[in-house]
Design a protein around this motif. Structure first.
Motif, PDB file in Angstrom:
ATOM      1  N   LEU A  84     137.960   2.067 -25.269  1.00  0.00           N
ATOM      2  CA  LEU A  84     137.680   1.036 -24.251  1.00  0.00           C
ATOM      3  C   LEU A  84     138.803   0.964 -23.229  1.00  0.00           C
ATOM      4  CD1 LEU A  84     136.167  -1.864 -26.360  1.00  0.00           C
ATOM      5  CD2 LEU A  84     135.001  -0.162 -24.977  1.00  0.00           C
ATOM      6  N   ILE A 125     138.435   3.788 -20.826  1.00  0.00           N
ATOM      7  CA  ILE A 125     137.331   3.566 -19.873  1.00  0.00           C
ATOM      8  C   ILE A 125     137.763   2.596 -18.785  1.00  0.00           C
ATOM      9  CG2 ILE A 125     135.016   2.613 -19.625  1.00  0.00           C
ATOM     10  CD1 ILE A 125     134.385   3.690 -22.386  1.00  0.00           C
ATOM     11  N   LEU A 126     138.402   1.512 -19.220  1.00  0.00           N
ATOM     12  CA  LEU A 126     138.855   0.511 -18.259  1.00  0.00           C
ATOM     13  C   LEU A 126     139.857   1.142 -17.290  1.00  0.00           C
ATOM     14  CD1 LEU A 126     138.252  -2.395 -17.755  1.00  0.00           C
ATOM     15  CD2 LEU A 126     140.173  -3.033 -19.188  1.00  0.00           C
ATOM     16  N   TYR A 128     138.069   3.200 -14.631  1.00  0.00           N
ATOM     17  CA  TYR A 128     137.495   2.383 -13.548  1.00  0.00           C
ATOM     18  C   TYR A 128     138.580   1.898 -12.603  1.00  0.00           C
ATOM     19  CZ  TYR A 128     132.754   2.194 -15.374  1.00  0.00           C
ATOM     20  OH  TYR A 128     131.491   2.517 -15.757  1.00  0.00           O
ATOM     21  N   ALA A 129     139.687   1.431 -13.187  1.00  0.00           N
ATOM     22  CA  ALA A 129     140.764   0.898 -12.356  1.00  0.00           C
ATOM     23  C   ALA A 129     141.340   1.987 -11.465  1.00  0.00           C
ATOM     24  CB  ALA A 129     141.857   0.296 -13.246  1.00  0.00           C
ATOM     25  N   ALA A 162     139.025   2.713  -8.561  1.00  0.00           N
ATOM     26  CA  ALA A 162     139.092   1.620  -7.586  1.00  0.00           C
ATOM     27  C   ALA A 162     140.376   1.705  -6.774  1.00  0.00           C
ATOM     28  CB  ALA A 162     139.001   0.283  -8.303  1.00  0.00           C
ATOM     29  N   LEU A 204     140.815   2.170  -2.768  1.00  0.00           N
ATOM     30  CA  LEU A 204     141.526   1.180  -1.961  1.00  0.00           C
ATOM     31  C   LEU A 204     142.671   1.808  -1.182  1.00  0.00           C
ATOM     32  CD1 LEU A 204     141.812  -2.105  -3.979  1.00  0.00           C
ATOM     33  CD2 LEU A 204     140.536  -1.624  -1.921  1.00  0.00           C
ATOM     34  N   VAL A 246     141.344   3.064   2.060  1.00  0.00           N
ATOM     35  CA  VAL A 246     141.077   1.987   3.015  1.00  0.00           C
ATOM     36  C   VAL A 246     142.390   1.428   3.553  1.00  0.00           C
ATOM     37  CG1 VAL A 246     139.981  -0.246   3.338  1.00  0.00           C
ATOM     38  CG2 VAL A 246     138.957   1.426   1.822  1.00  0.00           C
ATOM     39  N   TYR A 247     143.370   1.298   2.660  1.00  0.00           N
ATOM     40  CA  TYR A 247     144.658   0.730   3.062  1.00  0.00           C
ATOM     41  C   TYR A 247     145.307   1.588   4.146  1.00  0.00           C
ATOM     42  CZ  TYR A 247     149.413  -1.039   2.637  1.00  0.00           C
ATOM     43  OH  TYR A 247     150.647  -1.584   2.899  1.00  0.00           O
TER      44      TYR A 247
END
Lengths: 199, 205
Positions: free
Chosen positions: A7, A10-11, A14-15, A18, A22, A25-26
């Motif tokens: 777990l 997996i987390l 995802y982080a 993301a 970002l 975009v930054y």
């Protein structure tokens, strides 16, 4: 144990995705943001010192004598090599929270202008501090923040004496006046002692 | 096709997030002091809702049940930060006016609610219909409330003067009690709409 690691991974995945997204975009927007902030600041300084053609950040050159008022940024405004004055971005506390004011002081010890940058006070009452169509003197069309222009730093800065208050907003009026007073006196003291000579 | 339309229309009136589900009220009452803020907040929210729902719906089989909330928050926070940067870069005035309420979209319960209750169980096309419906339902309410509040409290709409110069603004409407009053009127209007819709449907049957 195995489940926990799975777990966690997996987390983490995802982080990571993301964060990478970002980061793109930054980098894409950050340049525009800083540029716009600089342009905004230059415009404000230009409003206070129309003759100024150069701005130098001198943050930390002098400090506030009042614990209620904090100086965030300080700028020396020059025309050619000649210093014209100092602008201070100062924060005081008002009715609805912190209030940010930009104060310009000339070498001669007069206030070249005051701009309310941020104000969270009540709309229609305290927020009139920054309203260009709210006049403390209707006949001559002087706004609340406009009345400081041309005042000497040696003035009393007492609301209801030499400063006209905003109707039903004494706290806001006093807060702005205190910030202007503290900032302009500190800036002038610095200008006369060392700032006026350094080039 | 009809199914998507039903899902879409659901968010507008029958399950309007603000007026029927009554979630996400804090930021909506706080930003609706001017019409431009209302539209800006509504569209930002719709963008975050749409993107988060799409991403979560497409990965719904890859998100373990026990850590779904953290994953949702990561996805929502990422899109919220994107919209925050974009507003700061291209609409600085709007970004300044809405202040902390843009970053706070992350914890807006409308998005959390839709993602948890809808997007994590449904396929993408349905999710898009739901996000657009909910987003639009949110936006029209914000626009309506903010237009009324700006008109009565400041005499303008979108900063264009509507009321005559002599109009004395009713500051009450800009302050929070005015927000609650207008909001309550919207709820009753929505209930009226809903009852009409229901009657119409029964007649159809």
């Amino acid at each position: 144990m195995k489940q926990m690691v799975r777990l966690g991974l997996i987390l983490a995945a995802y982080a990571t995705v993301a964060c990478v997204g970002l980061a793109f975009v930054y980098t894409g927007t950050q340049q525009v943001i800083t540029e716009r902030q600089r342009a905004d600041l230059e415009q404000s300084l230009k409003d206070l010192f129309p003759q100024g053609d150069q701005f130098k950040e001198i943050t930390g050159a002098f400090s506030s004598s009042d614990p209620q008022v904090q100086f965030k940024n300080q700028y020396l405004i020059l025309q050619g090599d000649e210093p014209l004055g100092v602008a201070v971005r100062a924060v005081g506390s008002s009715y609805g929270g912190p209030i940010t004011v930009l104060v310009g002081v000339t070498r001669e010890g007069t206030i070249s202008g005051v701009k309310i940058l941020e104000n969270k006070d009540t709309p229609g009452l305290g927020a009139n501090a920054a309203n260009p169509s709210y006049f403390v003197d209707r006949r001559s069309g002087i706004t609340f923040y406009g009345q400081f222009k041309g005042k000497s730093v040696q003035d009393k800065f007492q609301v209801k004496e030499d400063v006209v208050a905003i109707t039903a907003s004494t706290i806001t009026s006093k807060a702005v006046t205190t910030v202007v007073k503290v900032a302009s006196q500190a800036a002038y003291a610095w200008l006369t002692s060392e700032g006026g000579n350094t080039k | 096709m009809k199914r998507y339309l039903t899902i879409f229309k659901n968010g507008l009136v029958r399950e309007n997030p603000l007026l029927m589900l009554m979630i996400g009220l804090c930021s909506s009452l706080a930003v609706t002091t001017a019409a431009a803020n209302g539209v800006g907040m509504g569209l930002s929210m719709t963008f975050v809702l749409l993107m988060s729902e799409i991403v979560i719906s497409s990965f719904r089989k890859l998100i373990p049940d026990s850590i779904r909330i953290p994953v949702f928050i990561i996805v929502i926070a990422a899109f919220t930060t994107v919209i925050d940067y974009l507003l700061k870069a291209y609409f600085p005035d709007l970004s300044r006016a809405m202040g902390v309420f843009i970053p706070l979209i992350v914890v807006n319960c409308i998005i959390m609610g839709r993602v948890e209750g809808f997007a994590s169980k449904r396929p993408i096309p349905e999710v898009i219909a739901d996000a657009l419906g909910m987003g639009l339902g949110y936006t029209w309410v914000l626009l309506g409330i903010s237009m009324i509040r700006e008109l009565l409290g400041n005499g303008t709409i979108f900063n264009i003067r509507i009321m005559p110069e002599s109009y004395q603004p009713i500051i009450f409407f800009i302050l929070s009690p005015g927000g609650f009053l207008v909001f309550a009127l919207f709820i009753s209007f929505n209930l009226f709409l809903k009852s009409r819709l229901k009657n119409g449907e029964e007649e159809c049957k």
